[in-house]
Design a protein around this motif. Structure first.
Motif, PDB file in Angstrom:
ATOM      1  N   THR A 164       0.831  -1.207   0.000  1.00  0.00           N
ATOM      2  CA  THR A 164       0.000   0.000   0.000  1.00  0.00           C
ATOM      3  C   THR A 164       0.862   1.252   0.000  1.00  0.00           C
ATOM      4  N   GLY A 165       1.928   1.261   0.789  1.00  0.00           N
ATOM      5  CA  GLY A 165       2.808   2.431   0.832  1.00  0.00           C
ATOM      6  C   GLY A 165       3.439   2.727  -0.515  1.00  0.00           C
ATOM      7  N   ILE A 166       3.943   1.697  -1.169  1.00  0.00           N
ATOM      8  CA  ILE A 166       4.538   1.902  -2.496  1.00  0.00           C
ATOM      9  C   ILE A 166       3.484   2.379  -3.483  1.00  0.00           C
ATOM     10  N   SER A 167       2.285   1.812  -3.400  1.00  0.00           N
ATOM     11  CA  SER A 167       1.201   2.214  -4.307  1.00  0.00           C
ATOM     12  C   SER A 167       0.812   3.671  -4.088  1.00  0.00           C
ATOM     13  N   ILE A 168       0.763   4.103  -2.826  1.00  0.00           N
ATOM     14  CA  ILE A 168       0.419   5.497  -2.531  1.00  0.00           C
ATOM     15  C   ILE A 168       1.413   6.452  -3.183  1.00  0.00           C
ATOM     16  N   VAL A 169       2.704   6.166  -3.019  1.00  0.00           N
ATOM     17  CA  VAL A 169       3.727   7.034  -3.604  1.00  0.00           C
ATOM     18  C   VAL A 169       3.656   7.012  -5.127  1.00  0.00           C
ATOM     19  N   THR A 170       3.412   5.827  -5.685  1.00  0.00           N
ATOM     20  CA  THR A 170       3.281   5.728  -7.141  1.00  0.00           C
ATOM     21  C   THR A 170       2.120   6.583  -7.635  1.00  0.00           C
ATOM     22  N   GLY A 171       0.980   6.475  -6.962  1.00  0.00           N
ATOM     23  CA  GLY A 171      -0.172   7.278  -7.349  1.00  0.00           C
ATOM     24  C   GLY A 171       0.090   8.763  -7.209  1.00  0.00           C
ATOM     25  N   TYR A 172       0.734   9.129  -6.110  1.00  0.00           N
ATOM     26  CA  TYR A 172       1.052  10.552  -5.906  1.00  0.00           C
ATOM     27  C   TYR A 172       1.956  11.062  -7.020  1.00  0.00           C
ATOM     28  N   GLY A 173       2.953  10.287  -7.369  1.00  0.00           N
ATOM     29  CA  GLY A 173       3.866  10.697  -8.433  1.00  0.00           C
ATOM     30  C   GLY A 173       3.153  10.863  -9.767  1.00  0.00           C
ATOM     31  N   ILE A 174       2.231   9.961 -10.070  1.00  0.00           N
ATOM     32  CA  ILE A 174       1.476  10.072 -11.322  1.00  0.00           C
ATOM     33  C   ILE A 174       0.622  11.333 -11.309  1.00  0.00           C
TER      34      ILE A 174
END
Length: 580
Positions: free
Chosen positions: A66-76
């Motif tokens: 979830t943490g990695i996904s959150i950062v990925t989404g934020y970056g996008i």
């Protein structure tokens, strides 16, 4: 939203500047440091990260995903906002509207975050039931959220630090280069430095492990394992391969398996002592001047010498097994063959690394290939000189990295059919070239998880023994028979970097029986879910994930053409009861 029409527009203000001044206090002031659109997409990725995957996960692994996904989404989201501004659009809102959308985002988050934590727990229980694990209440709601947020903040801080480094380099480069070129160069340089640093740290760490703890662990002997007395085993007093040179897994392999008495008790027929020969990687340590391939060829020649010493070429079956990481051979797969052959068999294997399989999976894909080719070619050269009417049937098998390495001895399915009398490839990693080519050439209408290749004439894929004969559209099952044994829920089989941006066929088609039907492909998110599924892929009941066990008896029976199902069932029962 309006389009800027000035011929020389001023630089667009950062997204956070649209916040009204009175909101820049306390938590709101802290939130204003983030991109609004970035947070929106991050919240969406948070929800997606909790959706079903191949296997149930521990709460802390879910937090990492979830943490990695959150950062990925934020970056996008940040990237999209930047692109909108670069296209000349002004996305600023009036102060009241800006305040309203921030409040709306906060309200949505307050509702969505706990809701999806609860849904995630429910989906995890469904996954547990599908793989035969009792559903439980070990889902740590605060723990998942805490790990996710902490990891997301750490990754975000690292990313911002790298951005500042890139900006610094760009300012220096602008002194001699045009602005666009300077910025591009700075990004490339920072990216290269990060990649090289990660690669260096990984390589140094693995080398340190290989030379340190992994080598020390290889010196030990598993509990209950004692040196064999039978001359049919490497490591015995009659063997040219010393017991201490075989490595931990090698010693376990040659000391294990059924005795003639064990086999006779199940089959009701006289049995021979199964031959198991092995060469350990430690036995060539210190022999300088050899390349890795030459080392593998040296080990393979020692294995062939052991086959000659034990008269293995006089047996009915001779199997070449490619091991995993530090030299492991699946005992159920090996013993199943020995029971079915009444002990009239020989299995040859060797160790090619001190690394445990997870590290070898990540960092060493050359050694398994070299070992698989070297061992098979050495055995095949000796075997092919024998009388075709009296020589043993030549079999090959391997699991995980062993399957990957073992298949490297062949150019493809036809080569396996031509040069062997049968093969059992278990839990094959997705990056295996031969497996990929065969899977991609499957007959139209067959699923990726259970491909039908040329009507299943010589090559068949199966999750359960019944799949070898129950799949639709199968032709006559001819010899030699090549079997790929793979579970729909095995992340080792289905993990690929392509999952980042590409939806695989196995997530377009009907899901496997032990995979939640609601699992779907989500860019970036699915990749991290399946990546973390691999951590405990073998810690599930047999028949699921990366746990392949006593059903091997049924697969070997099909490969060998044994039709006495009552006999095969007795072998399966004996192995399941642990009597083998």
């Amino acid at each position: 939203m309006t389009t800027t029409t000035d011929t020389a527009p001023a630089p667009a203000p950062r997204e956070r500047a649209s916040l009204p001044g009175r909101m820049r206090h306390g938590i709101v002031k802290w939130l204003s440091r983030f991109s609004f659109l970035g947070l929106v997409v991050a919240l969406l990725f948070y929800c997606w990260s909790l959706t079903p995957s191949l296997l149930p996960r521990a709460w802390y692994l879910q937090g990492v995903a979830t943490g990695i996904s959150i950062v990925t989404g934020y970056g996008i989201g940040v990237l999209v906002a930047w692109a909108i501004r670069k296209c000349g659009f002004d996305v600023r809102l009036p102060p009241k509207a800006a305040k309203a959308v921030w409040i709306l985002l906060a309200v949505v988050a307050i509702v969505v975050v706990p809701t999806f934590l609860a849904l995630g727990s429910r989906w995890q229980n469904i996954s547990r039931e599908l793989v035969g694990i009792e559903s439980g209440s070990n889902w740590d709601y605060p723990g998942v959220l805490a790990v996710a947020l902490l990891l997301a903040l750490i990754l975000l801080l690292v990313a911002r630090g790298l951005r500042r480094v890139a900006q610094f380099l760009a300012r220096q480069a602008m002194r001699i280069l045009p602005v666009p070129v300077a910025r591009a160069v700075s990004v490339v340089v920072v990216g290269a430095i990060v990649l090289l640093a990660l690669e260096g740290v990984l390589a140094a760490g693995i080398t340190r492990i290989a030379d340190g703890s992994a080598k020390v662990a290889d010196e030990g002997t598993a509990a209950g394992v004692v040196q064999p007395q039978s001359p049919e085993r490497s490591g015995s007093a009659a063997s040219n391969q010393p017991w201490d040179s075989l490595g931990r897994e090698g010693r376990t392999f040659v000391a294990g398996g059924p005795t003639p008495e064990d086999i006779a008790a199940v089959t009701g027929r006289p049995a021979l002592m199964p031959i198991r020969v092995y060469a350990g990687y430690r036995s060539i340590g210190g022999a300088g001047g050899q390349s890795e391939l030459e080392e593998m060829e040296t080990l393979a020649s020692r294995v062939v010498a052991e086959l000659d010493r034990t008269n293995a070429f006089d047996r009915e079956y001779l199997a070449v097994a490619t091991t995993t990481g530090r030299g492991w051979v699946n005992e159920d797969v090996a013993s199943s063959l020995e029971y079915l052959a009444d002990g009239n068999s020989a299995i040859a294997a060797m160790q090619y690394s001190f690394l445990p399989s997870p590290l070898a999976f990540l960092a060493d894909r050359v050694s398994p290939r070299n070992a698989g080719r070297a061992l098979f070619e050495a055995v095949y050269d000796r075997w092919s000189d024998l009388d075709p009417n009296t020589r043993p049937k030549l079999l090959v098998f391997g699991e995980s990295l062993g399957s990957y390495g073992g298949q490297s001895a062949f150019s493809g399915a036809q080569d396996m059919i031509t040069r062997t009398d049968g093969a059992l490839w278990v839990g094959t990693p997705n990056f295996t070239e031969q497996w990929r080519r065969i899977t991609e050439s499957r007959d139209p209408g067959s699923r990726e998880i259970l491909p039908v290749v040329y009507g299943g004439q010589n090559v068949r894929f199966a999750a359960t023994p019944a799949d070898l004969t129950d799949l639709a559209g199968l032709r006559q099952w001819e010899f030699p028979r090549i079997v790929y044994w793979q579970h729909p829920s095995d992340p080792i089989v289905w993990w690929s970097a392509d999952l980042i941006l590409h939806r695989p066929d196995w997530l377009r088609e009907e899901r496997g029986d032990d995979v939640d039907k609601s699992m779907s492909w989500i860019p970036f998110v699915t990749f991290w879910q399946v990546t973390l599924d691999m951590v405990f892929a073998a810690d599930v009941p047999s028949g699921h994930g990366h746990d392949y066990a006593t059903e091997a008896a049924f697969f070997w029976a099909d490969i060998l053409g044994i039709e006495d199902q009552a006999f095969v069932q007795r072998v399966f029962d004996a192995l399941s009861a642990g009597t083998g």
